[in-house]
Design a protein around this motif. Structure first.
Motif, PDB file in Angstrom:
ATOM      1  N   ASP B 182       0.823  -1.199   0.000  1.00 46.57           N
ATOM      2  CA  ASP B 182       0.000   0.000   0.000  1.00 46.57           C
ATOM      3  C   ASP B 182       0.865   1.260   0.000  1.00 46.57           C
ATOM      4  N   PRO B 183       0.784   2.075  -1.060  1.00 49.09           N
ATOM      5  CA  PRO B 183       1.635   3.268  -1.162  1.00 49.09           C
ATOM      6  C   PRO B 183       1.364   4.285  -0.058  1.00 49.09           C
ATOM      7  N   ARG B 184       0.235   4.176   0.614  1.00 47.65           N
ATOM      8  CA  ARG B 184      -0.025   5.100   1.715  1.00 47.65           C
ATOM      9  C   ARG B 184       0.857   4.754   2.915  1.00 47.65           C
ATOM     10  N   VAL B 185       1.332   3.509   2.970  1.00 45.27           N
ATOM     11  CA  VAL B 185       2.181   3.079   4.089  1.00 45.27           C
ATOM     12  C   VAL B 185       3.660   3.140   3.704  1.00 45.27           C
ATOM     13  N   LYS B 188       7.854   4.208  -1.068  1.00 50.79           N
ATOM     14  CA  LYS B 188       8.607   3.635  -2.187  1.00 50.79           C
ATOM     15  C   LYS B 188       7.913   2.432  -2.812  1.00 50.79           C
ATOM     16  N   ALA B 189       6.669   2.219  -2.470  1.00 54.51           N
ATOM     17  CA  ALA B 189       5.928   1.115  -3.086  1.00 54.51           C
ATOM     18  C   ALA B 189       5.904   1.302  -4.599  1.00 54.51           C
ATOM     19  N   GLN B 190       6.003   0.214  -5.322  1.00 56.09           N
ATOM     20  CA  GLN B 190       6.086   0.287  -6.785  1.00 56.09           C
ATOM     21  C   GLN B 190       4.930  -0.438  -7.435  1.00 56.09           C
ATOM     22  N   ARG B 191       4.471   0.111  -8.535  1.00 55.53           N
ATOM     23  CA  ARG B 191       3.477  -0.613  -9.327  1.00 55.53           C
ATOM     24  C   ARG B 191       4.153  -1.819  -9.961  1.00 55.53           C
ATOM     25  N   LEU B 192       3.525  -2.980  -9.884  1.00 58.74           N
ATOM     26  CA  LEU B 192       4.040  -4.184 -10.522  1.00 58.74           C
ATOM     27  C   LEU B 192       3.548  -4.201 -11.956  1.00 58.74           C
ATOM     28  N   SER B 193       4.450  -4.418 -12.912  1.00 63.54           N
ATOM     29  CA  SER B 193       3.974  -4.494 -14.294  1.00 63.54           C
ATOM     30  C   SER B 193       3.299  -5.843 -14.528  1.00 63.54           C
ATOM     31  N   GLN B 194       3.709  -6.848 -13.757  1.00 67.06           N
ATOM     32  CA  GLN B 194       3.078  -8.156 -13.859  1.00 67.06           C
ATOM     33  C   GLN B 194       2.957  -8.795 -12.492  1.00 67.06           C
ATOM     34  N   ALA B 393       6.924  -2.424  10.283  1.00 71.73           N
ATOM     35  CA  ALA B 393       7.192  -3.772   9.780  1.00 71.73           C
ATOM     36  C   ALA B 393       7.078  -3.833   8.262  1.00 71.73           C
ATOM     37  N   VAL B 394       6.030  -3.226   7.721  1.00 71.96           N
ATOM     38  CA  VAL B 394       5.829  -3.285   6.268  1.00 71.96           C
ATOM     39  C   VAL B 394       6.990  -2.597   5.550  1.00 71.96           C
ATOM     40  N   ARG B 395       7.400  -1.436   6.066  1.00 76.61           N
ATOM     41  CA  ARG B 395       8.524  -0.725   5.431  1.00 76.61           C
ATOM     42  C   ARG B 395       9.809  -1.543   5.506  1.00 76.61           C
ATOM     43  N   ALA B 396      10.045  -2.155   6.676  1.00 73.39           N
ATOM     44  CA  ALA B 396      11.263  -2.949   6.839  1.00 73.39           C
ATOM     45  C   ALA B 396      11.288  -4.113   5.852  1.00 73.39           C
ATOM     46  N   LEU B 397      10.149  -4.789   5.709  1.00 73.54           N
ATOM     47  CA  LEU B 397      10.083  -5.940   4.797  1.00 73.54           C
ATOM     48  C   LEU B 397      10.202  -5.495   3.342  1.00 73.54           C
ATOM     49  N   HIS B 398       9.589  -4.350   3.019  1.00 71.67           N
ATOM     50  CA  HIS B 398       9.630  -3.825   1.655  1.00 71.67           C
ATOM     51  C   HIS B 398      11.072  -3.606   1.220  1.00 71.67           C
ATOM     52  N   THR B 399      11.869  -3.070   2.152  1.00 75.03           N
ATOM     53  CA  THR B 399      13.283  -2.842   1.857  1.00 75.03           C
ATOM     54  C   THR B 399      14.059  -4.159   1.850  1.00 75.03           C
ATOM     55  N   ALA B 400      13.785  -4.995   2.839  1.00 74.26           N
ATOM     56  CA  ALA B 400      14.537  -6.251   2.967  1.00 74.26           C
ATOM     57  C   ALA B 400      14.390  -7.119   1.727  1.00 74.26           C
ATOM     58  N   PHE B 401      13.239  -7.084   1.112  1.00 74.52           N
ATOM     59  CA  PHE B 401      13.021  -7.933  -0.078  1.00 74.52           C
ATOM     60  C   PHE B 401      13.223  -7.171  -1.382  1.00 74.52           C
ATOM     61  N   ASP B 402      13.930  -6.071  -1.299  1.00 73.62           N
ATOM     62  CA  ASP B 402      14.329  -5.331  -2.511  1.00 73.62           C
ATOM     63  C   ASP B 402      13.141  -4.825  -3.328  1.00 73.62           C
ATOM     64  N   LEU B 403      12.024  -4.582  -2.679  1.00 70.35           N
ATOM     65  CA  LEU B 403      10.860  -4.134  -3.441  1.00 70.35           C
ATOM     66  C   LEU B 403      10.914  -2.639  -3.739  1.00 70.35           C
ATOM     67  N   ASP B 404      11.702  -1.915  -2.947  1.00 69.32           N
ATOM     68  CA  ASP B 404      11.771  -0.462  -3.162  1.00 69.32           C
ATOM     69  C   ASP B 404      12.234  -0.120  -4.570  1.00 69.32           C
ATOM     70  N   ALA B 405      12.853  -1.082  -5.228  1.00 70.75           N
ATOM     71  CA  ALA B 405      13.436  -0.751  -6.528  1.00 70.75           C
ATOM     72  C   ALA B 405      12.951  -1.673  -7.633  1.00 70.75           C
ATOM     73  N   VAL B 406      11.845  -2.303  -7.453  1.00 69.76           N
ATOM     74  CA  VAL B 406      11.345  -3.264  -8.436  1.00 69.76           C
ATOM     75  C   VAL B 406      11.286  -2.687  -9.844  1.00 69.76           C
ATOM     76  N   GLU B 407      10.731  -1.491  -9.995  1.00 70.51           N
ATOM     77  CA  GLU B 407      10.527  -0.920 -11.330  1.00 70.51           C
ATOM     78  C   GLU B 407      11.847  -0.685 -12.057  1.00 70.51           C
ATOM     79  N   GLU B 408      12.855  -0.225 -11.332  1.00 70.29           N
ATOM     80  CA  GLU B 408      14.151   0.033 -11.969  1.00 70.29           C
ATOM     81  C   GLU B 408      14.773  -1.244 -12.518  1.00 70.29           C
ATOM     82  N   GLN B 409      14.493  -2.382 -11.854  1.00 68.39           N
ATOM     83  CA  GLN B 409      15.088  -3.645 -12.290  1.00 68.39           C
ATOM     84  C   GLN B 409      14.502  -4.148 -13.605  1.00 68.39           C
ATOM     85  N   VAL B 410      13.244  -3.771 -13.886  1.00 70.27           N
ATOM     86  CA  VAL B 410      12.564  -4.322 -15.065  1.00 70.27           C
ATOM     87  C   VAL B 410      13.227  -3.811 -16.339  1.00 70.27           C
TER      88      VAL B 410
END
Lengths: 410, 410
Positions: B182-185, B188-194, B393-410
């Motif tokens: 949830d981007p409100r929380v 750095k939440a990213q839209r998933l293309s898939q 917790a959500v922010r910590a996990l988002h960073t820990a699993f490299d989700l903050d940068a998902v879009e850049e990786q695509v």
């Protein structure tokens, strides 16, 4: 124990409270052992709300989609009324026009009913259910939703009553019956306990807008006894009967209709040649203007005066058309007047009574009211007078034809 | 040139202006040469207005009549949208659920689709028409109007897409896709293309309420490619894919879902005897309370602790049920806690990657967040923590699993 088709219009189902009052009324009839089929309109205001939405989107919405849109109004009412009946322990079931297959032609927004399949209604009635049908709507051969045009719920009710061979089709409305004339103009106006279909048609088309004309014609055609009653006040209403069934000692005149929505035009000095009338009215009708009365007297000095009336809203458009027509025809002058009123006396009794017209003219003359135009049909005499005399004239005629005391005579 | 089924929800068609914006969007797709079938919901607020009317009349309206009532909402929208398309010179035609025969079972207010007859849609498409279908509604074998339950328009769209073998079913909504969380929380939440169907199901049931779960299941079952897009902002949205079609180098975790609507109950010191669990949950389920997580660890000293979570609204009712159950079972104590939150990491990638759970627990531990409950499925690990730590917790996990940068990786 009879089978009644009862129709409730928009003001009768305007909100949840009124829908519950209608449910109470129906439950009472049901408890008396009658079979009831109910036909309802949209909650008042709803159809206009929907049309407003459409016009925000399109100046010229397609008739097919208009029908899809506005038919939702009645669908809402059938569901709510059925819920209200069920909440009163009265078994009930709703049907859209499509579901009971009120088959119409495909003339969207003004469709005509071709057939109704009453098999599911009959089955429900056998099970003791009240059947609630959406008025105003139908379905064409291809499955498209159609509507019957404004006020078409009356027609739906009559059609369902005809198909079911119902004992009576009862139209509940916000007036308690058909009156000898408008009670707002004549205090002594009386509710008629009966009126014939022919009289009703003349009264309706003359401005006593209790019932849709089409519904009355339909009921006459299929010999459906029709009754107009009030949704809000208990009473017998007015039964619309067939002439043969009418009481002896029929009063000569049943009612007085009037109309101040008209304007009058006269072409003065029209050359008295064949085809003149059609050269005048052709362009008027080509401009989609409806003409009501048409009067032409004999020619003098090879010219004649040609007069007709139209709806007052069309005054400007007719003026334009006539000015060019007048030049083409070589007429002397065009005279228009929108400060007129039309009054009609209506009664099947006048067929066998001479002198009704002269009695009418006498009554007007004794009040010094000048008659501008006269037109007659078999059960009606209409005159056009100056608008300011309207109330005076209606009251004078009401008294002259003994209508002030109709109820006491019965 | 493709065939798209496009679904627009209530907020996208909330008023005439928005309906016109939707018509603009559809016309653009049409002009690109695509075939378009549109499925629409009721204008937002309309369904609630109708339900409100029903509840003014009956506390317990019959489901059949509720369906007759609320199905008018979508019928209004199809007419208005079709008018808007026609006003743009785009040939279009509306259909109710009955008219294209979206055949359902007879479970009013929560019907399931059995079959769709797409012959008339196909014919219209051949003629170059845009077809506008009322979502959420259908008709049963007997011709009764049914509805699919709240949010059922998504399911209608998927079903129509499946029946037409459409290239894509596009769900237009007020978010521009599915996010890693949830981007409100998490800023750095990213839209998933898939995202895969399985992940989408876990994300949806965990509280990322972009799509109705039933629609996602339906799309998965019939292999309908599903895309979530914004009605208001241009963009690619999120494509929901099948696992096999997923890209290589799949990130281990696709997203983080969370939910603060739950409450937790523990029966402490339950005798470790066969049948204890069903004696606890039997009465809970008999009271129509839905249970989410269930956790029981091994017994010690012949007793065990039994924990489960329910919706927070059911807290009082569950307390009552458990107090009597606890006495019957001879448990030591009932502990309830509604200040909890559930967090889940979701990803098909975790199937082939060991250590995902421990990575999760590490991340939480490094923030000093204590884990109260753990439950896992094949593509998901869920934990319950104290509610106040949720965002951290959500922010910590988002960073820990490299989700903050998902879009850049695509």
């Amino acid at each position: 124990m009879a089978l009644y088709v009862q129709k409730f219009g928009g003001t009768s189902v305007a909100n949840p409270e009124r829908i519950e009052a209608v449910a109470d009324k129906i439950t009472k009839f049901k408890d008396q052992g009658h079979d009831i089929v109910v036909v309802v309109s949209a909650m008042s205001g709803e159809t206009n709300r929907l049309i407003g939405l459409a016009h925000q989107i399109s100046d010229d919405p397609s008739p097919r989609e208009m029908d899809v849109l506005v038919s939702t109004g009645e669908q809402v009412t059938i569901a709510l009324l059925t819920m209200a009946l069920q909440a009163r322990g009265c078994d009930a079931r709703s049907y859209t026009g499509d579901q009971i297959r009120i088959l119409t032609d495909s003339a969207h927004t003004k469709a005509r009913i071709k057939d109704i399949d009453v098999s599911s209604i009959s089955e429900d009635l056998k099970k003791g259910r009240v059947v609630v049908v959406a008025g105003f709507q139908g379905v064409d051969e291809l499955g498209n939703t159609t509507t019957l045009g404004r006020g078409g719920s009356d027609t739906s009710a009559v059609a369902v009553a005809a198909a079911l061979n119902a004992d009576e089709c009862q139209i509940y409305t916000d007036v308690d019956g058909v009156y000898t004339t408008d009670p707002r103009v004549v205090e002594k106006a009386q509710r008629l306990s009966q009126i014939t279909f022919e009289e009703m048609l003349e009264m309706a088309s003359q401005g006593s807008k209790v019932l849709q004309i089409r519904a009355v014609e339909f009921a006459g055609k299929y010999h459906v006894p029709l009754r107009v009653l009030s949704s809000f006040v208990d009473g017998e209403g007015t039964l619309i009967t067939f002439e043969g069934e009418h009481k002896m000692e029929q009063p000569v005149i049943s009612g007085i209709a009037f109309n101040r929505d008209e304007a009058k035009f006269t072409l003065v000095g029209v050359p008295d040649i064949p085809g003149a009338a059609s050269r005048i009215l052709g362009p008027v009708s080509a401009a989609n203007i409806e003409v009501d009365m048409i009067v032409q007297n004999i020619a003098e000095d090879k010219t004649t005066d040609f007069t007709f009336t139209v709806h007052r809203n069309d005054y400007q458009r007719v003026s334009k058309v006539l000015n060019s027509v007048s030049q083409d025809l070589g007429a002397q002058e065009v005279r228009g007047n929108s400060e007129i009123a039309k009054i009609s006396i209506v009664g099947v009794g006048m067929r066998s009574h001479a002198g009704v017209a002269s009695q009418m003219f006498d009554a007007l003359a004794s009040e010094n009211i000048n008659i501008q135009l006269i037109s007659t049909s078999e059960i009606k005499v209409s005159v056009v007078i100056e608008e300011k005399y309207l109330e005076l004239a209606v009251r004078a005629l009401h008294t002259a034809f003994d209508l002030d005391a109709v109820e006491e005579q019965v």
